[in-house]
Each structure stands twice: as C-alpha cells, then as structure tokens.
Design a protein around this motif. Structure first.
Motif, PDB file in Angstrom:
ATOM      1  N   ALA A   9      -9.206  -0.985   2.563  1.00 10.41           N
ATOM      2  CA  ALA A   9      -8.989  -2.011   1.658  1.00 10.41           C
ATOM      3  C   ALA A   9      -7.545  -1.848   0.874  1.00 10.41           C
ATOM      4  CB  ALA A   9      -9.928  -1.795   0.532  1.00 10.41           C
ATOM      5  N   ILE A  12      -1.962  -1.392   4.599  1.00 12.98           N
ATOM      6  CA  ILE A  12      -1.869  -1.096   5.920  1.00 12.98           C
ATOM      7  C   ILE A  12      -3.525  -1.541   6.447  1.00 12.98           C
ATOM      8  CG2 ILE A  12      -1.277  -0.386   8.152  1.00 12.98           C
ATOM      9  CD1 ILE A  12       0.911   1.225   6.422  1.00 12.98           C
ATOM     10  N   LYS A  33     -12.509   3.962  -0.971  1.00 11.48           N
ATOM     11  CA  LYS A  33     -12.783   4.702  -2.319  1.00 11.48           C
ATOM     12  C   LYS A  33     -12.462   3.641  -3.342  1.00 11.48           C
ATOM     13  CE  LYS A  33     -11.704   8.703  -5.363  1.00 11.48           C
ATOM     14  NZ  LYS A  33     -10.807  10.027  -5.333  1.00 11.48           N
ATOM     15  N   ASP A  58     -15.584   8.043  -0.625  1.00  8.12           N
ATOM     16  CA  ASP A  58     -14.522   8.939  -0.476  1.00  8.12           C
ATOM     17  C   ASP A  58     -14.677   9.598   0.857  1.00  8.12           C
ATOM     18  OD1 ASP A  58     -12.820  11.257  -0.906  1.00  8.12           O
ATOM     19  OD2 ASP A  58     -13.120  11.067  -2.935  1.00  8.12           O
ATOM     20  N   ILE A  59     -13.390   9.681   1.567  1.00  5.37           N
ATOM     21  CA  ILE A  59     -13.204  10.453   2.894  1.00  5.37           C
ATOM     22  C   ILE A  59     -13.699  11.857   2.878  1.00  5.37           C
ATOM     23  CG2 ILE A  59     -11.726   9.025   3.984  1.00  5.37           C
ATOM     24  CD1 ILE A  59      -9.439  11.172   3.336  1.00  5.37           C
ATOM     25  N   ALA A  82      -5.181   7.362   1.973  1.00  2.00           N
ATOM     26  CA  ALA A  82      -4.359   8.130   1.409  1.00  2.00           C
ATOM     27  C   ALA A  82      -4.189   7.742   0.328  1.00  2.00           C
ATOM     28  CB  ALA A  82      -3.224   8.619   2.400  1.00  2.00           C
ATOM     29  N   SER A  84      -0.462   7.195  -1.265  1.00  2.00           N
ATOM     30  CA  SER A  84       0.660   6.810  -0.367  1.00  2.00           C
ATOM     31  C   SER A  84       2.101   6.478  -1.238  1.00  2.00           C
ATOM     32  CB  SER A  84       0.382   5.532   0.190  1.00  2.00           C
ATOM     33  OG  SER A  84       0.295   4.524  -0.788  1.00  2.00           O
ATOM     34  N   THR A  99      -6.845  14.095  -1.838  1.00  2.00           N
ATOM     35  CA  THR A  99      -7.448  12.922  -0.783  1.00  2.00           C
ATOM     36  C   THR A  99      -6.500  13.503   0.516  1.00  2.00           C
ATOM     37  OG1 THR A  99      -7.939  11.295  -2.167  1.00  2.00           O
ATOM     38  CG2 THR A  99      -6.838  10.741  -0.008  1.00  2.00           C
ATOM     39  N   SER A 132       0.116   8.411  10.189  1.00  2.00           N
ATOM     40  CA  SER A 132       0.911   9.099   9.304  1.00  2.00           C
ATOM     41  C   SER A 132       2.376   8.418   9.188  1.00  2.00           C
ATOM     42  CB  SER A 132       0.947  10.517   9.745  1.00  2.00           C
ATOM     43  OG  SER A 132       1.539  11.442   8.724  1.00  2.00           O
ATOM     44  N   CYS A 186       4.841   6.594  11.273  1.00  2.00           N
ATOM     45  CA  CYS A 186       5.673   5.081  11.294  1.00  2.00           C
ATOM     46  C   CYS A 186       6.357   5.220  10.128  1.00  2.00           C
ATOM     47  CB  CYS A 186       4.583   4.007  10.948  1.00  2.00           C
ATOM     48  SG  CYS A 186       5.032   2.451  11.005  1.00  2.00           S
ATOM     49  N   SER A 187       7.580   4.339  10.048  1.00  2.00           N
ATOM     50  CA  SER A 187       8.320   4.143   9.118  1.00  2.00           C
ATOM     51  C   SER A 187       7.765   3.056   8.006  1.00  2.00           C
ATOM     52  CB  SER A 187       9.772   3.480   9.904  1.00  2.00           C
ATOM     53  OG  SER A 187       9.361   2.212  10.388  1.00  2.00           O
ATOM     54  N   ASN A 188       8.640   2.762   7.263  1.00  2.00           N
ATOM     55  CA  ASN A 188       8.216   1.996   5.880  1.00  2.00           C
ATOM     56  C   ASN A 188       7.760   0.256   6.512  1.00  2.00           C
ATOM     57  OD1 ASN A 188       9.919   3.923   4.601  1.00  2.00           O
ATOM     58  ND2 ASN A 188       9.975   2.747   2.733  1.00  2.00           N
ATOM     59  N   HIS A 194       0.925  -6.181   0.134  1.00  2.00           N
ATOM     60  CA  HIS A 194       1.725  -4.994  -0.303  1.00  2.00           C
ATOM     61  C   HIS A 194       1.502  -4.758  -1.797  1.00  2.00           C
ATOM     62  CE1 HIS A 194       5.154  -2.043   1.180  1.00  2.00           C
ATOM     63  NE2 HIS A 194       4.060  -1.543   0.694  1.00  2.00           N
TER      64      HIS A 194
HETATM   65  P1  NAD Z   1      -2.175   2.201   0.315  1.00  2.00           P
HETATM   66  O1  NAD Z   1      -1.880   2.934  -0.959  1.00  2.00           O
HETATM   67  O2  NAD Z   1      -1.861   0.819   0.092  1.00  2.00           O
HETATM   68  O3  NAD Z   1      -3.788   2.100   0.567  1.00  2.00           O
HETATM   69  C1  NAD Z   1      -4.500   3.441   0.639  1.00  2.00           C
HETATM   70  C2  NAD Z   1      -5.952   3.243   0.636  1.00  2.00           C
HETATM   71  O4  NAD Z   1      -6.803   4.249   0.838  1.00  2.00           O
HETATM   72  C3  NAD Z   1      -6.530   2.288  -0.578  1.00  2.00           C
HETATM   73  O5  NAD Z   1      -7.647   1.159  -0.281  1.00  2.00           O
HETATM   74  C4  NAD Z   1      -7.326   3.483  -1.415  1.00  2.00           C
HETATM   75  O6  NAD Z   1      -8.445   2.781  -1.973  1.00  2.00           O
HETATM   76  C5  NAD Z   1      -8.035   4.140  -0.190  1.00  2.00           C
HETATM   77  N1  NAD Z   1      -8.268   5.666  -0.656  1.00  2.00           N
HETATM   78  C6  NAD Z   1      -7.390   6.369  -1.447  1.00  2.00           C
HETATM   79  N2  NAD Z   1      -8.019   7.537  -1.430  1.00  2.00           N
HETATM   80  C7  NAD Z   1      -8.965   7.516  -0.667  1.00  2.00           C
HETATM   81  C8  NAD Z   1     -10.249   8.509  -0.655  1.00  2.00           C
HETATM   82  N3  NAD Z   1     -10.066   9.682  -0.845  1.00  2.00           N
HETATM   83  N4  NAD Z   1     -11.282   8.205   0.383  1.00  2.00           N
HETATM   84  C9  NAD Z   1     -11.355   6.916   0.839  1.00  2.00           C
HETATM   85  N5  NAD Z   1     -10.366   5.854   0.672  1.00  2.00           N
HETATM   86  C10 NAD Z   1      -9.219   6.280  -0.038  1.00  2.00           C
HETATM   87  O7  NAD Z   1      -1.690   2.829   1.354  1.00  2.00           O
HETATM   88  P2  NAD Z   1      -0.865   2.260   2.815  1.00  2.00           P
HETATM   89  O8  NAD Z   1       0.593   1.715   2.470  1.00  2.00           O
HETATM   90  O9  NAD Z   1      -1.729   1.097   2.916  1.00  2.00           O
HETATM   91  O10 NAD Z   1      -1.083   3.197   3.550  1.00  2.00           O
HETATM   92  C11 NAD Z   1      -1.986   3.629   4.734  1.00  2.00           C
HETATM   93  C12 NAD Z   1      -1.812   4.945   5.462  1.00  2.00           C
HETATM   94  O11 NAD Z   1      -0.397   4.603   6.142  1.00  2.00           O
HETATM   95  C13 NAD Z   1      -1.460   6.050   4.715  1.00  2.00           C
HETATM   96  O12 NAD Z   1      -2.063   7.242   5.315  1.00  2.00           O
HETATM   97  C14 NAD Z   1       0.032   6.269   4.501  1.00  2.00           C
HETATM   98  O13 NAD Z   1       0.479   7.516   4.496  1.00  2.00           O
HETATM   99  C15 NAD Z   1       0.379   5.604   5.964  1.00  2.00           C
HETATM  100  N6  NAD Z   1       1.813   5.227   5.883  1.00  2.00           N
HETATM  101  C16 NAD Z   1       2.369   4.306   5.263  1.00  2.00           C
HETATM  102  C17 NAD Z   1       3.326   3.425   5.253  1.00  2.00           C
HETATM  103  C18 NAD Z   1       3.817   2.449   4.331  1.00  2.00           C
HETATM  104  O14 NAD Z   1       5.146   2.239   4.403  1.00  2.00           O
HETATM  105  N7  NAD Z   1       2.997   1.933   3.413  1.00  2.00           N
HETATM  106  C19 NAD Z   1       4.429   3.878   6.246  1.00  2.00           C
HETATM  107  C20 NAD Z   1       3.762   4.788   7.250  1.00  2.00           C
HETATM  108  C21 NAD Z   1       2.442   5.513   7.109  1.00  2.00           C
END
Ligand code: NAD
Ligand code: TYD
Length: 356
Positions: A9, A12, A33, A58-59, A82, A84, A99, A132, A186-188, A194
């Motif tokens: 949710a 990404i 979560k 929760d994971i 995560a 993030s 987390t 990651s 992955c990069s940003n 978002h």
């Molecule tokens: P985000 O913060 O938008 O979403 C994280 C999601 O994880 C949320 O829906 C949140 O509710 C859920 N979550 C958090 N803690 C939890 C838990 N304990 N149990 C279950 N669900 C939980 O993050 P994102 O930007 O979508 O990133 C997703 C993944 O990709 C992350 O692991 C991040 O490290 C990685 N990543 C992100 C980017 C980026 O640019 N955003 C780049 C490379 C890697």
C-alpha cells in the motif's frame, strides 16, 4: 499460484501490485501495516477484485505471516515493506530498526519455517525477493565510478544502515539455510502515488500551493532517478529470471543534481499549470540548512541486470517526469487526502525546526 507482497500500500508496492494485476492473472496477497506511508486509496481501483487480498498487519508478526503462508501457499514473497524516508530516520531511527531490521528478520524466519516443510520441488521453485536501495553503498565522489553489485556497503544514515542490515540478513538466509533469495538495489524512484515527503512530490505539491520549495544546502547533491513503473518491471524480471543468491542493481542511467530536478519540475509546471500571476515557479525555490550527514552522490551501474536479464528502463527522465507532474495535476483529491494532520506535523518538524 499466488504471490505475497509486503508493503503493497506504499508508493512502490502499490504501483507494483497495480501493474502486476494489470499484466498477469496471478493473485496477490498484500500484507501492509498501513503506517503513515501506507494508503489504501492507491489501490482503490482494485476494490472488489478477487485477485487482490489485502491484509493489514506487520511483517514482524510471525504468527500472522506463518498463517498467511499456510493459507495461500505463495510461490514467492516480495518484501517492499520498510520505513523509507531518510529525514524521518534522522528524527526517529527506532521505527527503522524495528521494521527494516527486526521486521525483515522475523519475516525471513516465518518464511523459512514454512519453506522448510515444502516438498523438494516446491523448495527449489520458491523465491524470496528483497527490495532494497542504492543508499546501502554510501556516498560517491563526483567522478568515482557508479556503484556495481560488488561495491562495499558503507551506509551513512539510520535508514540506509537499517536497509544494509536487512540485505545482510537476506544474504545470510541464502548462505546458511539455502533459502532461494534475490535482492534488488535500486536508485531513487519517482512517479504516481509518491508520498509528498520526498523531494519530487513535495516540490510539485508545494509549488501548486504557493509554498517555498526547500532545497537542502547547495542543491548539488546527485541522485540517479528511475520512473517507478520501470522499477516494477525490473522486479518482475528479477523474480522471473534472476539467479538465487544474486543481487541486481536497478537504475535509470539518469544522474541529476537536486537543484536541476527542482528546476525541471518548475519548468513543467510553468508549461502545464502556469501561475496566475505569470511568475515562474522557480521563484519559490528556497535554500534551507542541509540534512545532517547528507550523502553527496549516488550513481548506479545497472549493466548486470541489462546483460544477464535484458532489462533496461523504458522511460527517460523527460518522459517519466512529465507523466509524474501530469498525474499530480490530475489527482488533486489524492493529494488533499494525504495531507492529513500527521503530514502537517511532519512538515513542521522537518522544515521549521532545522538548525541553521
Ligand atoms: P513507502 O514508505 O512509500 O511504503 C512503505 C510501505 O510499507 C507502506 O505501505 C507501509 O505501510 C508499509 N510498512 C511499513 N512498515 C511495515 C511493517 N512493519 N509491516 C508491514 N508493512 C509495513 O516506501 P517505498 O518508497 O514504496 O519503498 C518500498 C521499498 O523500496 C522499501 O523497502 C524501500 O527501502 C525500497 N526502495 C525505495 C526507493 C524509493 O526511491 N522510494 C528506492 C529504492 C528502494
Ligand atoms: P528524498 O526524496 O528524501 O530521497 P533520498 O534522501 O532517499 O535520496 O531526497 C532526495 C534528495 O533531495 C536528497 O538529496 C535530499 C534532497 N531534498 C531536498 O533538497 N529538499 C527536500 O525537501 C527533500 C525532502 C529532499
């Protein structure tokens, strides 16, 4: 066949779930979560879709994960869940440890205990894919070569240190227990859904509401930027064809300084939604004190995934950022809904309290 996605949710994860269900018939169990970053509105179009099973949890909840594994027998677990956001990790690292480290550990344990009881062919076919970041590799000098998969881990923020730790655990579960794991770094990312705490959506949202566009320090920090749907395609490809135990860097071949990113977003807004007073949005740019320990440059060498798995990004930055800005212009209600009380509290904490 079913896959289990965690964090589906979030930014990404929700893009991944939407794309997955649009392109393939396999159902998704989505464990999230619903922290401040999780938003079921991202998945609104899946309402009533029997192939999307959403579970709030929760994971780190071992009993819950074990029961989901037993009930749905997924052929793969994809871990997006995560904390993030680097700035939040500076203000409050505890949730990142819980987390990203403890949660990933417990998820691995629950998955391992279920996987250990599978018949031999099921064991071989199963995949645990860990999503990651390039931030685990640390900061690069301006002219240093981009990160390859063999670059040493040198994380500098509580966020990147917690992600690095989770990557190490995933690696160890392969080497020690034989769990068939894959890791992507992955990069940003940027694109639809978002959360506007991150640079690009924050700039779009603030620009449209006439607020300052905060650039940390001199704005010359460099990131590589990838359109989120390209990242989702790369993850699908790694799941399909990646070699167990391997890591794959994913990037957009698109290094840019933050100030250039902000200026490009402003120019697109000038074109697509000009200010009524005719003033350029870039006039809203404001330099604010830098982030502590701010990494100067990230750059991804994504040749391995191209060579071995034939993945390359489909979008250029020009095409991806135009789609992104247009998406925010087309979804004012989504933006309004995520700017809740807790969002306003965060903005006050991060921007009003910055030490000079
Ligand atoms: P985000 O913060 O938008 O979403 C994280 C999601 O994880 C949320 O829906 C949140 O509710 C859920 N979550 C958090 N803690 C939890 C838990 N304990 N149990 C279950 N669900 C939980 O993050 P994102 O930007 O979508 O990133 C997703 C993944 O990709 C992350 O692991 C991040 O490290 C990685 N990543 C992100 C980017 C980026 O640019 N955003 C780049 C490379 C890697
Ligand atoms: P961010 O989107 O938080 O991602 P990350 O820290 O994971 O790279 O930030 C991207 C870059 O933009 C980073 O160098 C910090 C900078 N930044 C600003 O200059 N101003 C802001 O208000 C934010 C949120 C980030």
């Amino acid at each position: 066949m079913t896959i289990l996605v965690t964090g589906g949710a979030g930014f990404i994860g929700s893009n991944f779930v939407l794309d997955w269900l649009a392109t393939c018939s396999e159902p998704v169990v989505n464990l999230d979560k619903l922290t401040y970053a999780g938003n079921l509105e991202n998945l609104a179009e899946l309402e009533g879709n029997p192939r999307h099973i959403f579970v709030q949890g929760d994971i780190g909840d071992t009993a819950l994960v074990e029961s989901l594994m037993r009930e749905h027998q997924p052929r793969a677990v994809l871990n997006f869940a995560a904390e993030s956001h680097v700035d939040r990790s500076i203000h409050g690292p505890e949730a990142f440890i819980q987390t990203n480290i403890v949660g990933t550990f417990r998820l691995l344990e629950a998955v391992r205990s279920w996987w250990g009881q599978l018949p031999a062919d099921g064991k071989v076919r199963f995949r645990f894919l860990h999503v990651s970041t390039d931030e685990v590799y640390g900061s690069l000098e301006k002219t240093a070569p981009a990160f390859t998969e063999s670059h040493s881990y040198e994380p500098n923020s509580p966020y990147s240190a917690s992600k690095a730790s989770s990557d190490h655990l995933v690696r160890a579960y392969h080497h020690t227990y034989g769990l068939p794991v894959l890791t992507t770094n992955c990069s940003n990312n940027y694109g639809p859904y978002h959360f506007p705490e991150k640079l690009i959506p924050l700039v779009i949202v603030n620009a449209l509401s006439g607020k300052p566009l905060p650039v940390y320090g001199d704005g010359q920090q460099i990131r590589d930027w990838l359109y989120v749907k390209d990242h989702c395609a790369a993850i699908r490809r790694v799941l399909e064809a990646g070699v167990c135990g391997e890591t794959y860097n994913v990037g957009g071949w698109n290094e840019k300084a933050n100030l250039d990113i902000v200026t490009e977003v402003c120019a697109l807004l000038d074109e697509l939604r000009p200010r009524e007073d005719g003033v350029h949005y870039r006039m809203q740019i404001t330099h604010v004190p830098d982030r502590p320990g701010h990494d100067r440059r990230y750059a991804i060498d994504a040749r391995k995934i191209e060579r071995e798995l034939h993945w390359r990004p489909a979008e250029t930055f020009a095409t991806g950022i135009r789609k992104t800005v247009q998406w925010y212009l087309d979804h004012p209600q989504w933006v309004a809904n995520v700017q809740s009380g807790s969002y306003r509290d965060w903005v006050a904490q991060n921007y009003e309290g910055r030490p000079a």
